[in-house]
Write an enzyme that holds these catalytic residues in place. Structure first.
Site, PDB file in Angstrom:
ATOM      1  N   ASP A 157       0.714  -1.059  -0.009  1.00 20.98           N
ATOM      2  CA  ASP A 157      -0.127  -0.054   0.028  1.00 20.98           C
ATOM      3  C   ASP A 157       0.810   1.169  -0.014  1.00 20.98           C
ATOM      4  OD1 ASP A 157      -2.526  -1.371  -0.076  1.00 20.98           O
ATOM      5  OD2 ASP A 157      -2.593  -1.529   2.095  1.00 20.98           O
ATOM      6  N   GLY A 158       1.845   1.344   0.772  1.00 21.83           N
ATOM      7  CA  GLY A 158       2.977   2.184   0.710  1.00 21.83           C
ATOM      8  C   GLY A 158       3.418   2.721  -0.637  1.00 21.83           C
ATOM      9  N   ASN A 179      -4.994   9.334   1.372  1.00 18.13           N
ATOM     10  CA  ASN A 179      -5.836   8.536   2.340  1.00 18.13           C
ATOM     11  C   ASN A 179      -6.178   9.498   3.495  1.00 18.13           C
ATOM     12  OD1 ASN A 179      -5.491   5.889   1.500  1.00 18.13           O
ATOM     13  ND2 ASN A 179      -4.087   5.385   3.059  1.00 18.13           N
ATOM     14  N   GLU A 180      -5.233  10.356   3.952  1.00 14.60           N
ATOM     15  CA  GLU A 180      -5.703  11.318   4.977  1.00 14.60           C
ATOM     16  C   GLU A 180      -4.823  12.479   5.160  1.00 14.60           C
ATOM     17  OE1 GLU A 180      -2.859   8.997   6.440  1.00 14.60           O
ATOM     18  OE2 GLU A 180      -4.732   7.965   6.412  1.00 14.60           O
ATOM     19  N   ASP A 232      -3.802  14.541  21.002  1.00 16.07           N
ATOM     20  CA  ASP A 232      -2.564  14.151  20.381  1.00 16.07           C
ATOM     21  C   ASP A 232      -2.426  14.765  18.898  1.00 16.07           C
ATOM     22  OD1 ASP A 232      -1.537  13.154  22.695  1.00 16.07           O
ATOM     23  OD2 ASP A 232      -1.368  11.146  22.174  1.00 16.07           O
ATOM     24  N   THR A 270     -10.197   3.306   6.278  1.00 14.37           N
ATOM     25  CA  THR A 270      -9.855   2.007   6.911  1.00 14.37           C
ATOM     26  C   THR A 270      -8.343   2.061   7.076  1.00 14.37           C
ATOM     27  OG1 THR A 270      -9.277   1.171   4.688  1.00 14.37           O
ATOM     28  CG2 THR A 270     -11.629   0.662   5.527  1.00 14.37           C
ATOM     29  N   ALA A 271      -7.457   3.139   7.181  1.00 10.99           N
ATOM     30  CA  ALA A 271      -6.258   3.266   7.569  1.00 10.99           C
ATOM     31  C   ALA A 271      -6.082   3.638   8.852  1.00 10.99           C
ATOM     32  CB  ALA A 271      -5.525   3.839   6.423  1.00 10.99           C
ATOM     33  N   SER A 315      -7.837   2.992  12.959  1.00  8.65           N
ATOM     34  CA  SER A 315      -6.705   2.753  13.970  1.00  8.65           C
ATOM     35  C   SER A 315      -7.170   3.677  15.298  1.00  8.65           C
ATOM     36  CB  SER A 315      -5.361   2.745  13.600  1.00  8.65           C
ATOM     37  OG  SER A 315      -4.994   1.943  12.703  1.00  8.65           O
TER      38      SER A 315
END
Length: 258
Positions: free
Chosen positions: A44-45, A117-118, A147, A158-159, A163
């Site tokens: 994925d990276g 992704n984000e 944080d 979903t990444a 989490s």
């Protein structure tokens, strides 16, 4: 679908390089600049790196068919040496719209980076970050002690977002996830689901004392004063998937994995 000019890109890892060597003689490969489809081998990276490179080359309309030679491979298809022609003909296309992050540093410099992704903001020191959150020019959180915080697309939900206990967003839902990372105050705020037309601004309170970095997928800008996030609809990307492993189904099924 039928693609005549194909480019082959591979992660520098040993498995991906070995797979690339196997495929090398199976077709007449062209440079990515000339291709009408890209075959990406890795995890994925590496897929994110490939997509970002396409955005930088202003080639977002060229579809990418990834095969997993990494770990999770959420954005990838299964690696198989045989049958690539048939797989490409049957492949299902998915449009992925990236975010655009505009980060203003405490030094006044402005950085613009896309994120597939984000976009995430993270404290740089042991001290809690304090952030002001604005949506469509309205302050919705005058002070969030945490944080960090992130804005995730459906493809990225979903990444890191998952989490951080953020919601899974179906592909095509036209939504964004705004998810705090270890929120301290307001303690019960668990995030928000926003229309993807929303304009989100996050201002760092007391940026000199409580420094914060901003990350667009894998690229980080440190010591920021404010981050503005919106969808970049002018640069849609296309991912190709085997029908039995389509991205929308993968995202849906993640809701049932314990």
């Amino acid at each position: 679908m039928s693609f005549e000019r194909r480019a082959l890109l591979a992660s520098p890892t040993a498995p991906a390089q070995a797979a690339a060597a196997e495929l090398a003689d199976s077709a007449e490969w062209v440079d990515a600049e000339e291709a009408d489809v890209v075959i990406a081998l890795g995890g994925d990276g590496f897929m994110l790196q490939t997509l970002h490179a396409m955005l930088e080359r202003r080639k977002p309309t060229v579809p990418v068919f990834g095969m997993n030679l990494g770990t999770v491979g959420f954005l990838m298809n299964e690696w198989r040496y045989h049958g690539l022609d048939a797989r490409l003909e049957r492949a299902k296309a998915f449009k992925v719209t990236p975010l655009m992050m505009t980060a203003t540093g405490i030094d006044g410099r402005v950085h613009q980076l896309p994120a597939i992704n984000e976009v995430s903001l993270l404290r740089e020191t042991r001290q809690t970050a304090k952030l002001e959150v604005t949506v469509n020019d309205r302050v919705v959180l005058p002070e969030l002690a945490c944080d960090g915080i992130l804005v995730a697309t459906p493809a990225g939900s979903t990444a890191y977002n998952l989490s951080a206990q953020g919601p899974i967003l179906p592909l095509g839902s036209a939504l964004l996830a705004l998810t705090p990372i270890s929120p301290f105050r307001p303690r019960r705020w668990r995030g928000a689901i926003l229309p993807d037309k929303a304009r989100i601004a996050i201002r760092v309170l007391d940026a000199a004392k409580r420094p914060v970095s901003a990350v667009a997928d894998q690229r980080e800008i440190r010591d920021i004063a404010q981050v503005d996030v919106c969808m970049d609809r002018a640069r849609e990307l296309t991912l190709l998937f085997d029908p039995e492993h389509a991205l929308d189904d993968r995202i849906t099924m993640e809701q049932f994995i314990g």
